[in-house]
Design a protein around this motif. Structure first.
Motif, PDB file in Angstrom:
ATOM      1  N   UNK A 172       0.834  -1.200   0.000  1.00  0.00           N
ATOM      2  CA  UNK A 172       0.000   0.000   0.000  1.00  0.00           C
ATOM      3  C   UNK A 172       0.871   1.254   0.000  1.00  0.00           C
ATOM      4  N   UNK A 173       0.310   2.318  -0.516  1.00  0.00           N
ATOM      5  CA  UNK A 173       1.006   3.604  -0.507  1.00  0.00           C
ATOM      6  C   UNK A 173       0.545   4.394   0.708  1.00  0.00           C
ATOM      7  N   UNK A 174       1.478   4.906   1.471  1.00  0.00           N
ATOM      8  CA  UNK A 174       1.123   5.754   2.604  1.00  0.00           C
ATOM      9  C   UNK A 174       1.771   7.109   2.422  1.00  0.00           C
ATOM     10  N   UNK A 175       1.167   8.093   3.070  1.00  0.00           N
ATOM     11  CA  UNK A 175       1.676   9.451   2.959  1.00  0.00           C
ATOM     12  C   UNK A 175       2.064  10.008   4.307  1.00  0.00           C
ATOM     13  N   UNK A 176       2.173  11.323   4.361  1.00  0.00           N
ATOM     14  CA  UNK A 176       2.580  12.003   5.593  1.00  0.00           C
ATOM     15  C   UNK A 176       1.532  13.013   6.045  1.00  0.00           C
ATOM     16  N   UNK A 177       0.381  13.078   5.362  1.00  0.00           N
ATOM     17  CA  UNK A 177      -0.588  14.155   5.561  1.00  0.00           C
ATOM     18  C   UNK A 177      -1.347  14.074   6.870  1.00  0.00           C
ATOM     19  N   UNK A 178      -2.224  15.041   7.104  1.00  0.00           N
ATOM     20  CA  UNK A 178      -2.956  15.120   8.374  1.00  0.00           C
ATOM     21  C   UNK A 178      -3.916  13.947   8.598  1.00  0.00           C
ATOM     22  N   UNK A 179      -4.310  13.271   7.526  1.00  0.00           N
ATOM     23  CA  UNK A 179      -5.177  12.095   7.670  1.00  0.00           C
ATOM     24  C   UNK A 179      -4.500  10.900   7.016  1.00  0.00           C
ATOM     25  N   UNK A 180      -4.732   9.736   7.605  1.00  0.00           N
ATOM     26  CA  UNK A 180      -4.252   8.507   6.982  1.00  0.00           C
ATOM     27  C   UNK A 180      -5.441   7.709   6.486  1.00  0.00           C
ATOM     28  N   UNK A 181      -5.179   6.921   5.462  1.00  0.00           N
ATOM     29  CA  UNK A 181      -6.262   6.112   4.901  1.00  0.00           C
ATOM     30  C   UNK A 181      -6.542   4.945   5.828  1.00  0.00           C
ATOM     31  N   UNK A 182      -7.732   4.952   6.405  1.00  0.00           N
ATOM     32  CA  UNK A 182      -8.116   3.842   7.285  1.00  0.00           C
ATOM     33  C   UNK A 182      -8.519   2.640   6.437  1.00  0.00           C
ATOM     34  N   UNK A 183      -9.422   2.850   5.520  1.00  0.00           N
ATOM     35  CA  UNK A 183      -9.762   1.799   4.561  1.00  0.00           C
ATOM     36  C   UNK A 183     -10.488   2.400   3.373  1.00  0.00           C
ATOM     37  N   UNK A 184     -10.516   1.624   2.316  1.00  0.00           N
ATOM     38  CA  UNK A 184     -11.245   2.029   1.126  1.00  0.00           C
ATOM     39  C   UNK A 184     -12.277   0.971   0.827  1.00  0.00           C
ATOM     40  N   UNK A 185     -13.493   1.429   0.621  1.00  0.00           N
ATOM     41  CA  UNK A 185     -14.565   0.500   0.281  1.00  0.00           C
ATOM     42  C   UNK A 185     -15.151   0.953  -1.047  1.00  0.00           C
ATOM     43  N   UNK A 186     -14.572   0.459  -2.140  1.00  0.00           N
ATOM     44  CA  UNK A 186     -15.003   0.905  -3.464  1.00  0.00           C
ATOM     45  C   UNK A 186     -14.748   2.387  -3.626  1.00  0.00           C
ATOM     46  N   UNK A 187     -15.801   3.151  -3.874  1.00  0.00           N
ATOM     47  CA  UNK A 187     -15.593   4.589  -4.061  1.00  0.00           C
ATOM     48  C   UNK A 187     -15.466   5.354  -2.751  1.00  0.00           C
ATOM     49  N   UNK A 188     -15.690   4.678  -1.629  1.00  0.00           N
ATOM     50  CA  UNK A 188     -15.654   5.385  -0.343  1.00  0.00           C
ATOM     51  C   UNK A 188     -14.261   5.296   0.295  1.00  0.00           C
ATOM     52  N   UNK A 189     -13.738   6.464   0.645  1.00  0.00           N
ATOM     53  CA  UNK A 189     -12.462   6.530   1.349  1.00  0.00           C
ATOM     54  C   UNK A 189     -12.746   6.952   2.787  1.00  0.00           C
ATOM     55  N   UNK A 190     -12.292   6.152   3.728  1.00  0.00           N
ATOM     56  CA  UNK A 190     -12.443   6.516   5.135  1.00  0.00           C
ATOM     57  C   UNK A 190     -11.066   6.899   5.654  1.00  0.00           C
ATOM     58  N   UNK A 191     -10.956   8.134   6.072  1.00  0.00           N
ATOM     59  CA  UNK A 191      -9.671   8.663   6.534  1.00  0.00           C
ATOM     60  C   UNK A 191      -9.756   8.914   8.027  1.00  0.00           C
ATOM     61  N   UNK A 192      -8.688   8.652   8.733  1.00  0.00           N
ATOM     62  CA  UNK A 192      -8.690   8.957  10.168  1.00  0.00           C
ATOM     63  C   UNK A 192      -7.527   9.895  10.497  1.00  0.00           C
TER      64      UNK A 192
END
Lengths: 433, 449
Positions: B158-178
């Motif tokens: 997986x690709x991770x970044x450094x931004x204020x939110x991290x990707x918790x999970x992706x469900x199709x078109x839905x991105x859940x960021x924490x």
């Protein structure tokens, strides 16, 4: 601005103005028009020379600001046009004021002549359309130079200037603000002690001294820390007797000193922050106090943003702006919540201020809104159950990001929405007769 | 961007039963989840979508709302040797979301992709160094573009970044960021963001009406209606440009004279006034005038006489098609109007709800820096432009002279917001920023002792 206003101004200075629904007024310098603007009003060159002379006689506060770019553009035009006669048309499609436009116009003509350009009203070798335009970063002055079928474009970028904000005052008990310092870096707190000002930023404590009536930064002492600060950072300066000041930041306490060499020593720690007669624990990962007070109260009010102590005959009444969005009053034994209807337009920050007015202590409260809106401070008293507003609001050019009591005055820091700078003000109250 | 005609009715009705205003406070409140809908489509294999740059992924430098470069993952930068060598000093105290350190080696790994073959990049002590054979005066600006976001590849790919939110999970078109607690600029106020992409205008309307979304997009042709209905709107400057893209591989369109004739025949004012109800501005350039300050130098007025002359010089041309997005109700109207204009110069264009010889395309402003924005936009419409141009004006002038991408209108981007949403600071270009966003608490019942 209405069309008639523009027309009257330009008539006054001998110019004509045109208005279109999509463009700002165009100001013509002579009667030669480019093809794309044919049919618009014109004035003869003689009139323009007279205007230039008139403008030369008038003092201009802004002329110095525009001289370098006017010179640069005139040189570029002269370089492109070469020797010969030139017809110049000038238009303003920017937010420059009429006065500024007239000043620039005058300067540009003067500089063009100095550059060896011979201005004529028609039948010139070169046509130059100058547009005072604007983009996101500032002004852009564009010259379109046409010689026969050849067209060349020259551009000069000009930084935007800022106008000072207009002060505002209220009708009864009057809040006054005095700008102490302005800078692009966030100011967390500041206070004035005799002829010294101390200012707190996220990464430094600075001291200032008065020099010819203006504050001058003497020292900037770096704050060291081992962790990232939370967003919406808050910090508090507390004057000390044996050193300059203590600085309280989330999870960090610093001691600014001049003895044994000027410096700031910081340590990780959750020492309670002094808030009047009590101290309070600050949540080191957030922007609010945890709700724990020293000395403790019988019925804690929960996490809060601001705590104000209001002296009563035998006790201090505490007013807390809660994280829950409500305003709590706590007398140490009991707590009640002020009616939302009377505090719905209050902001999160409040501070107590002493005065010779009313009951001697007022609460200054920020206005409701968020970081995208301007803000104001209003003074309240709580004579009985509900707060009573005792002053007109005093406006700030952006959200108030810090509000702390320092002795008999209050320090308010506003984030100027127009300039982006943080501005520290000393706020006081005067009584109207 | 897709359009829907009836969505505002439902949004308006939603506004009628909005909950009472929450207690007003100025200080940002921590916690809660914001739910936002967008029509932006993110492909399933796209691990670093542009829509998440700034939120999940970050670049070395960024462009502020005034169009000025600002430090981001790099704190300072300097060029030397006539801009053939650039050194970017990296910010300390930054980690990727998986706790791996952000350091020069990580940046070099990320930016050494084959697509970035124009430079040689190597690690310094606390910096990265770019070297070129030719001067690259615009490198710092270009590195603010989303395509140069700094990412790290985790062990599970997986690709991770450094931004204020991290990707918790992706469900199709839905991105859940924490929220990323260790974010270098401070943890964001929100606990999480639920970003629903590929959401049709109709579905966004439903989500807003049923209180399933706090922020939804409003199409420009629906803006006036939304304003009249007193919806809470955040409206950007005209930052989305509608282009007519010509495919030069198609018969007839290979001749630039025909493309120019079409450009000169189009009555942009009619599109702007009638279809977009005066929202935004008529476009003459690739970049809007508020961004570059010189768009007025380009011509947008129709010139039928010149268009007819060019058309005649081209000679026989078969019927051409103009494609529009079938999900965009305004698309058909625009295509038909352009076909009508083309008929005035003796050219037959047929509007088709698919890809055509010519096609309508909406493009968002990719940056508030004119150089970066122009470079990226021209890349998106397949017009080559030099990375190292000293000025954008001649690049844009030459690109427009190809008539491969004909700008029609610059449109604002608008978002309808729930009352609880605070600090919605979309940039002048309309980009969404979640890091400073917060939600007011839901109202309490009145308490009387």
């Amino acid at each position: 601005m209405k069309r008639s206003h523009y027309n009257s101004l330009f008539r006054m200075i001998g110019l004509t103005a045109e208005f279109s629904p999509q463009r700002k007024p165009w100001v013509k310098a002579n009667d030669r028009l480019s093809e794309s603007r044919s049919g618009r009003d014109t004035i003869p060159l003689v009139a323009f020379i007279l205007i230039s002379l008139l403008l030369c006689l008038a003092p201009s506060a802004f002329a110095a600001n525009w001289t370098p770019p006017a010179t640069e553009l005139a040189r570029a035009i002269a370089g492109a046009a070469g020797p010969g006669t030139v017809v110049v048309t000038i238009a303003n499609s920017s937010s420059l004021t009429k006065k500024e436009t007239a000043d620039i116009l005058n300067l540009l003509y003067s500089q063009l002549r100095s550059s060896g350009i011979r201005l004529v009203s028609e039948n010139a070798n070169t046509d130059v359309d100058v547009t005072l335009s604007e983009n996101l970063q500032g002004y852009l002055w564009v010259a379109k130079i046409t010689q026969g079928n050849q067209t060349q474009v020259e551009m000069v970028s000009v930084p935007r200037t800022e106008a000072p904000a207009a002060p505002h005052s209220g009708p009864s008990m009057t809040i006054r603000k005095n700008l102490l310092w302005s800078q692009p870096i966030q100011i967390l707190d500041a206070y004035v002690d005799n002829n010294r000002m101390v200012l707190l930023e996220a990464n430094a404590v600075s001291t200032f001294s008065l020099n010819n009536g203006k504050w001058q930064r003497d020292q900037s002492l770096a704050i060291t820390r081992s962790h990232n600060f939370p967003r919406d950072l808050r910090g508090l300066l507390v004057p000390a007797k044996d050193h300059i000041a203590d600085a309280y930041l989330p999870g960090t306490v610093c001691n600014a000193s001049v003895s044994g060499g000027i410096g700031v020593s910081c340590r990780d720690g959750d020492d309670p922050w002094p808030l009047g007669p009590r101290t309070a624990l600050f949540n080191s990962g957030r922007n609010y106090f945890s709700g724990v007070l020293f000395p403790a109260v019988n019925k804690p009010s929960g996490p809060f943003y601001s705590l104000v102590s209001l002296p009563r005959q035998n006790y201090n009444l505490l007013l807390l702006t809660g994280v829950d969005g409500r305003v709590h009053l706590n007398d140490g034994a009991n707590e009640r919540i002020l009616a939302t209807s009377s505090t719905s337009d209050w902001g999160s920050d409040a501070a107590a201020i002493k005065s010779n007015c009313g009951n001697g202590t007022q609460i200054l409260v920020t206005n409701a809104g968020d970081e995208t809106a301007t803000d104001s401070l209003r003074a309240y008293e709580i004579p009985d159950r509900d707060p009573v507003q005792v002053s007109a609001p005093i406006d700030f050019p952006g959200p108030v990001t810090a509000l702390w009591t320092h002795g008999d005055s209050i320090t308010a820091v506003a984030h100027n929405l127009r300039t982006g700078s943080y501005e520290a003000y000393s706020v006081s109250i005067t009584c109207n007769q | 961007m897709k359009r829907t005609a009836c969505r505002l009715l439902a949004i308006s009705s939603a506004a009628l039963w909005l909950v009472p205003a929450a207690p007003a406070r100025t200080r940002p409140r921590y916690g809660d989840t914001v739910r936002a809908d967008t029509q932006i489509v993110v492909m399933s294999g796209d691990t670093t979508p542009d829509a998440l740059v700034g939120t999940v992924f970050e670049t070395l430098v960024t462009v502020d709302d005034s169009g000025n470069l600002q430090p981001s993952l790099a704190t300072t930068w300097i060029s030397s040797n006539n801009a053939t060598r650039w050194e970017f000093t990296l910010r300390s105290g930054v980690t990727f979301h998986d706790s791996t350190p952000f350091n020069p080696a990580a940046v070099v790994r990320c930016l050494s992709k084959p697509s970035n073959s124009g430079w040689r990049v190597r690690a310094g002590n606390d910096s990265v160094i770019f070297e070129f054979d030719n001067p690259q005066p615009n490198l710092s600006t270009l590195l603010s573009l989303p395509q140069y976001a700094i990412t790290s590849l985790t062990a599970d790919g997986n690709r991770v970044g450094t931004g204020p939110f991290e990707l918790d999970h992706r469900n199709g078109p839905q991105f859940v960021l924490k929220a990323f607690d260790n974010y270098w600029a401070g943890r964001p106020f929100l606990d999480s963001v639920e970003l629903l992409t590929s959401r049709s205008a109709h579905d966004q309307t439903s989500d807003f009406s049923l209180d399933r979304a706090d922020a939804v997009e409003v199409a420009p042709d629906q803006l006036r209606r939304s304003q009249q209905d007193h919806l809470r709107l955040a409206i950007s400057r005209p930052s989305e440009t509608l282009f007519l893209i010509a495919d030069p591989a198609k018969a007839g369109l290979q001749d630039p004279k025909l493309r120019q004739a079409i450009a000169l025949a189009i009555d942009r004012a009619a599109l702007h006034n009638v279809i977009f109800q005066h929202q935004g501005d008529i476009a003459a350039g690739v970049l809007p005038n508020w961004l570059d300050g010189y768009e007025f130098l380009f011509n947008s007025a129709p010139d039928l006489a010149r268009a007819r002359q060019l058309r005649m010089e081209v000679g026989q041309v078969t019927t051409l098609t103009i494609g529009y997005d079938p999900h965009d109700p305004a698309g058909r109207l625009i295509a038909e109007r352009i076909a009508l204009n083309a008929r005035d110069i003796g050219l037959t264009l047929q509007a088709v709800p698919a890809s055509g010889d010519l096609r309508l395309r909406y493009l968002d402003l990719p940056s508030l820096d004119p150089t970066a924005a122009l470079y990226k936009l021209l890349d998106q419409v397949d017009i080559a432009s030099p990375m190292n141009a000293a000025s954008t004006y001649p690049v844009e002038r030459d690109a427009l002279a190809t008539y491969l991408a004909i700008p029609l209108v610059h449109l604002p981007r608008a978002v309808a917001l729930k009352d609880r949403v605070r600090n919605w600071t979309s940039s002048p270009g309309g980009d969404w920023h979640f890091d400073n966003l917060w939600l007011a608490p839901r109202p309490h019942p009145e308490v009387r002792p």
